[in-house]
Enzyme design. Sequence first.
Site, short mmCIF file in Angstrom:
data_model
loop_
_atom_site.label_atom_id
_atom_site.label_comp_id
_atom_site.label_asym_id
_atom_site.label_seq_id
_atom_site.Cartn_x
_atom_site.Cartn_y
_atom_site.Cartn_z
N HIS A 1 3.33 6.30 -7.27
CA HIS A 1 2.71 7.92 -7.72
C HIS A 1 3.60 8.78 -7.51
CE1 HIS A 1 -1.36 10.10 -7.09
NE2 HIS A 1 -0.88 10.08 -8.97
N HIS B 1 1.52 4.38 -3.26
CA HIS B 1 1.62 5.82 -3.27
C HIS B 1 3.11 6.30 -3.41
CE1 HIS B 1 -2.11 7.29 -0.43
NE2 HIS B 1 -1.63 6.38 0.20
N HIS C 1 0.89 -0.97 -0.07
CA HIS C 1 -0.21 -0.12 0.06
C HIS C 1 0.45 1.13 0.21
CE1 HIS C 1 -3.72 2.54 1.16
NE2 HIS C 1 -2.57 2.94 1.99
N GLU C 2 1.88 1.30 1.33
CA GLU C 2 2.63 2.44 0.96
C GLU C 2 3.16 2.51 -0.11
OE1 GLU C 2 1.39 5.28 3.15
OE2 GLU C 2 0.72 3.32 4.64
#
Length: 691
Positions: free
Chosen positions: A485, A482, A478-479
């Site tokens: 991105h 980010h 998940h992290e």
Amino acid sequence: MTNALLDYANQQSGSDLPPFDQISPAQAEPAIRQILQENRAAIDALTAEPGNMDWESLIRPLEELDDRLHRAFSPVGHLNAVTNTAEWRAAYNACLPLISEYSSDLGQHAALHACYLAVSQRDDFELLEPAQRKVITNALRDFHLSGIDLPPEQQARYKTIQQRLSELSTRFEENLLDATDAWTKHFNSAESLAGLPATALAMAEQKAASKDDYKDRGGWLIGLDFPSYHAVMTYAQDRSLREELYTAFCTRASDQGPHAGQWDNREVMEEILALRHEAAQLLGFNNYAERSLATKMARQTDEVVNFLRDLAQRSKPKAQSELDELRAFARELDGLDDLQAWDTGYYAEKLRQQRYAISDEELRPYFPAPQAIQGLFEVASRLFGVNFEPVEEIATWHKDVTAYAVLDAGGESIGYFYLDPYAREAKRSGAWMDDCLGRRLRMNGQQLPIAFLTCNFNPPVGRKPALLTHDELVTLFHEFGHGLHHLLTRVDCADVAGINGVAWDAVELPSQFLENWCWEKSALDQFAHHHETGEAMPDDLYQRLNNTRHFHAALMMVRQIELSLFDFLLHRDYNPSDGARIEETLSQVRAEVSVITPPAFNRFANSFGHIFAGGYAAGYYSYKWAEVLSADAFSAFEEEGVFNAETGARFRDCILSQGGSAEAMELFTRFRGREPSIEPLLRHSGLLHAA
């Protein structure tokens, strides 16, 4: 005396990685004061004659000024979060009001606003690149949201409110951190921790050995850090211990529990909500929820509330069924007739083990942290055509931290990131990604993005590597979503590059999207190997893991809806004459959408840092909103192949590389060929046919 922060901020060549071994708390305030003073003078000179301003004469030099300040303050904010000593806390708190005042002043700088307006009204404005136009239109929107249109007296009041809100958010986080660190419990016998797996016991033993008060006595020590808390709530056979830990955890920073009133966040929360409401009304909004949506995909408050209530209606009947089944299981297993909040995690794990013959402890050996990190890199490499390489001999803030370079297909560096994976004292709880530097085109060349990736996993014990649960593997992915991105952006305008300028209710799209590969066998086969034997995860173990994907999905769904609706209604329905009504609002929401009612002493809101100390105020719904986007985006890979290179390249080109350079809906539609559908989320949650 030299100041490493100031030197780093002024640096025009060489490595852009901060010199963490040279940065000290004493350097923070002097560096920030000097940069702010020089920035103010430069902006006043720059905006003295707004008439002939264009992109090169206005935005480019402003980017340089913003970047210089960010270079100095980003390490300060980060070190305050990951090494929260008294010295770093004082340094950060000294800088924060200075930054807040400067930000408010720029937002109400009439000459600067006039310059941006002049650029937007030029005949050649439409000839600018789309990202450049987005920077200008976003800036004009943000000037309005900073009070540029207000009369002087109201401008001054708005500025005061923003500065006070900054102080209050910091106090909320500090109260929570202090309350979390204050509670520990020591055990002289491992029998008192019966049920805890060997990894959790070893962690508790190591924790005791590291403390001056206990290192000579030995034993086991648990605290309110999440690894300790989760282990006890999931495995401890002693029900009274689970109740004791639950009570301490859910009353942190409140008027209840073992430290009642000592770090109570109640007055902080009350003031935050009152000031947000006042600020929103100064800007012409009815409430802070409306103000929040001014920078999000969602257009109206009713749209958000109806979205959440629709999800609740679809999920609640199944959630009630799941809870009824759990109660029946606890009654059958142990004769327990009064299932309480401190029992649900314990019996849910027992039920999961019975139904699927699987446990976290059976999975942990296949997810040693170093191996999982390399597996994550392999997944990202196959999907997006990039590689990752450790950066040797780089200064960090802790021995567990590693820096990596991101390399394109040709082996050229396109960004860097730091990974700080393990829990420790004086480190903020949770997991997050933050930007150290953003990509932009400098006057002397390209600046590459740099990210901080922070988690709080169980640290290694003895000579064994840290062994992750599957949930922790999901958090890691998940992290990193980010991070990708931020790191894979191809936008050269700082304000809309990477995560900058992305609508808040779309910012979770890449992170939630990447989680899906934690469930794909073709991905797990690359790295899920037993840390002792090297054996790949057996097919039957994978199948049992995959079977758990929908386990209590509805209970988890209504919990997230509860938090989202509570946050949104708290801000939408605030009335100064009634006060914050925090517990009343939470009770109202629970009665509507939840199936579990916690005990009256529960003070969850007092530790809800996302909305009181983070960026999610009237925006926590973004997790569910973006989950619709991420599930639909992943369905393209389900249709075309989970490692389909063309689909991965399209996602990188349409989403990851674009940052905030276009509206989130436009970017999603470019990728998917249509607007998002809710059906993939319902299918992935096992709710497609729910009522």
